[in-house]
Design a protein around this motif. Structure first.
Motif: not given
Ligand code: PLP
Length: 353
Positions: A124, A127-128, A163-165
């Protein structure tokens, strides 16, 4: 000699080889309007592998490296950032997709937790903070001692990807060893990923080949990438026929390999110096030699003199791999040899002090 260097050492048996003589062949590089090649044996294998993984389509590749590389270079373009483990085979061993001369992808790393599964929080965080284009998983994880990522964890990775496609690619070189350990179907493990590569030439004991599976659209694109990598195989049925035989006959026996590795590990509980991996799930067993001040290569030479062939991996480990043809008795003998070596090394260390 007990040869536990790799499960790629399997050689095809006679019935497997005989499938080649009767295989219907054609030019797999010559495509019809649907984009399928003209080799019926290749098409049959691709359809069979797609069904096994629950995907729409499959693509026969020469090797796992080619299957993974075709996947990464289809999902991504030069400069894209990919979320991966630094110990994943694609990064650590294959390298091509991440090479500045070839794929030019940028690796962003995530951590594994104590259970040797991907740590979702660390994923996560990355990804952020990075424009990630693809998430990679490896099941079983080769350099983490054949550890499996279970469906629950895969689902969490899927949710994060959604969530992030971004798509998820799974290096499932030993997918069926994972399914055997987790007592689930390969299809269940593949449900959470967009593309998956598995090897015919590891525990499945076929001589050559890997299958990349995904949606029809993805596989169509991957076929173009595969051609650029030199992977259009013409009479590919020559390798597809033994691979199909492997799927039909050798998936159900993989549990045996997992059990032999677990048996060998269970006999290594009282070692003095060598640290065996805490728990063995599938057909790989790693021994950590960092408490000994010699080289893993030296250790392997000593083992060879006692009748055991093994291989150094990572910086201070050696790896034992169990596969078709390696028996329970071999697993017991291998453990005895490791005990003998441990006694010798511990004795030497004591004399040295
Ligand atoms: C062996 C392996 C591959 C690559 O397979 P090759 O057929 O040797 O190119 C990919 N991933 C993992 C985890 C492997 O163990």
């Amino acid at each position: 000699m007990i040869d536990l260097r790799s499960d790629t050492l399997t050689v095809p048996d006679r019935p497997m080889l005989e499938t080649i003589l009767s295989a219907r062949l054609g030019d797999d590089g010559r495509l019809d309007e649907k984009g399928r090649g003209e080799d019926p044996t290749v098409n049959d294998l691709e359809d069979c592998g797609a069904a096994l993984t629950g995907k729409e389509a499959g693509l026969l590749c020469c090797s796992g490296t080619m299957g993974n590389s075709a996947a990464l270079l289809t999902h991504c373009g030069p400069g894209d950032e990919v979320l991966i483990d630094s110990l994943h085979h694609m990064y650590r061993s294959e390298k091509m997709a991440f090479s500045s001369r070839f794929g030019q992808l940028h690796a962003v790393f995530f951590d594994y937790d104590k259970q040797e599964m991907p740590d979702i929080d660390s994923m996560k965080r990355q990804m952020e903070t990075h424009p990630i284009k693809l998430i990679c998983v490896e099941n079983t994880h080769n350099f983490r001692g054949g550890a499996c990522t279970d469906p629950q964890r895969l689902k969490k990775i899927r949710d994060l990807a959604d969530e992030y496609h971004v798509p998820v690619h799974m290096d499932g070189a030993r997918l069926f060893n994972a399914a055997a350990y987790l007592k689930t179907s390969p299809e269940e493990l593949c449900r959470y990923v967009d593309s998956v590569q598995f090897c015919f030439s590891k525990g499945l004991a076929a001589p050559v080949g890997s299958l990349l599976c995904g949606t029809e659209t993805f596989i169509k694109k991957a076929k173009v990438t595969r051609k650029m990598l030199g992977g259009a195989l013409r009479q590919g049925g020559i390798i597809a026929a033994p691979a199909k035989y492997a799927v039909l006959h050798n998936i159900k026996r993989l549990q045996e390999d997992n059990e032999n590795a677990q048996l060998c590990r269970s006999l290594l509980n009282s070692l003095k110096l060598i640290i065996p991996q805490p728990s063995v799930q599938t057909n790989i067993l790693m021994l950590d030699l960092s408490h000994w001040n010699g080289e893993p290569e030296t250790f392997c030479h000593m083992a060879e003199k006692k009748g055991l062939l093994i291989k150094p991996v990572l910086d201070h480990c050696v790896r034992l791999v169990f596969y078709k043809g390696i028996t329970k008795e071999n697993a017991v003998s291998a453990a005895r040899i490791i005990h003998d070596l441990d006694d010798e090394l511990a004795g030497d260390m004591n004399h040295g002090h």
